[in-house]
Design an enzyme around this catalytic site. Sequence first.
Site, PDB file in Angstrom:
ATOM      1  N   SER A   4       4.021  68.990  19.024  1.00  0.00           N
ATOM      2  CA  SER A   4       5.340  69.246  19.610  1.00  0.00           C
ATOM      3  C   SER A   4       6.490  69.156  18.609  1.00  0.00           C
ATOM      4  CB  SER A   4       5.558  68.276  20.764  1.00  0.00           C
ATOM      5  OG  SER A   4       4.470  68.371  21.638  1.00  0.00           O
ATOM      6  N   ARG A  52      -2.906  61.595  22.298  1.00  0.00           N
ATOM      7  CA  ARG A  52      -3.871  61.670  23.399  1.00  0.00           C
ATOM      8  C   ARG A  52      -4.948  62.692  23.120  1.00  0.00           C
ATOM      9  NH1 ARG A  52      -1.696  63.176  28.684  1.00  0.00           N
ATOM     10  NH2 ARG A  52      -0.979  64.937  27.456  1.00  0.00           N
ATOM     11  N   ASP A  81       4.405  71.896  23.070  1.00  0.00           N
ATOM     12  CA  ASP A  81       4.294  71.290  24.408  1.00  0.00           C
ATOM     13  C   ASP A  81       4.973  72.113  25.503  1.00  0.00           C
ATOM     14  OD1 ASP A  81       6.743  70.617  23.293  1.00  0.00           O
ATOM     15  OD2 ASP A  81       6.700  68.511  23.875  1.00  0.00           O
TER      16      ASP A  81
END
Length: 431
Positions: free
Chosen positions: A137, A73, A191
């Site tokens: 992450s 994203r 994250d």
Amino acid sequence: MPVKKNQLGKVEKSFLLPLTEIKKIIKNFHGEMEKGLANKKSSLRMIPAYVAKPTGEERGKYIALDLGGTNFRVLELELKGKGRMSPPEEKKFILEKKYTIGEGRDLFDFIAKCVKDFISTRKIAQGEKREIGFTFSFPVKQTGIASGILVNWTKDFSARGVEGRDVIKMLGDALKRSGIGHIKVSALVNDTVGTLVARAYQDSNCDVGLIIGTGTNACYEESITKIKKWQGAKKTGEKMIVNIEWGNFNRLPLNRFDKLLDDNSLNPGRQTLEKMVSGMYLGEIVRLVLRDCGLCGFSIAHSFKSEYISRIEADNSSDLRDVKAFFRGCGLGSLGLDERKMIKTICRLVTLRAARISAAALAAVVTKIDPALSKKHTVAIDGSVYEKHPGFSSHMHQALKEIFKSKVNRLKLVLAKDGSGKGAAIIASLA
Ligand code: BGC
């Protein structure tokens, strides 16, 4: 094949996690945290994140990149101060397997292409700068706010030529190859750290960030004097967020299904807690148990998805008719009511244990910050298992209540949707 009831009884026992076991986990977790902070051999890496909590007064427009799940994203948002921010405008790009398990260079070229695509749609005036935060992450040994070396891949990533290398440098090189070398990434963020920071922007009690999704991990705010391995200046009173990488915690009671899953995994001996808790593995544990009990025909590894557990556990009808429909839909014929009940019991056992392990680890983190729970703590949580799995959050609350009794009220667990992206933008502003 008829299910042997005594067999199920044994299975049941091997998944129970009574309070006595939870207390042992908390104690061992503290031990591993201390060792990790002192740079001694530990299953907890305790990685300093080179960032402290925000004040809520950060302002400006920032871009965040988010890699670590099924999609990549890119998002842009504006921080407005006083804990307020605009809703992020985001674009999702499907991350094909050829990138996650292929050549690392191709993965980063793909990311750079997505960034270029996103930026071309934004109205960024000439000369106007945008700081970028990169949420990555995975376990990264940070060497600065905008540099860090991938220790090892987790979840289902295995792109070649990335482990042991600086991921910001790799991304920078890919941005250059894409013709947007002027774009600089100013923060590298886990994250969990993004999740903590995003919530802390509006809630100063927030000092723990947690992800329970495809993977699992937590971070917390630590006094810099307690991070023994920290080489920089150590001012009393100063704090820094520490990425625990709790998915790798290994002092847990394993049963034969856990051992089987580990033996057949991409990373045997690693990510032990993650393999008992996260969405990447819960379905496979259930599949192994079902197969052992002769209960279903999912013969291929990982063919029983964690979402199926959610669907089965959500069926509260007395005759479990959705469970019946589900197995029929999978082409596995019609199961009797007894069998359907047992399948649901097995799903519940696996979910319950995952939630209790998460609660134990969380209790260890909170009591590391504040042993007597003398003040209020907000725990920001994101991830599909916590958010969507029926009963998961209430099992976790129940276990925390057993651990902390009435003091459990000092803990506030909040769902922090999309914290990782928002947090990366905030951290870019701090950098
Ligand atoms: C990674 C962590 C990450 C977690 C949740 C784990 O597999 O090692 O860095 O925070 O997944 O995405």
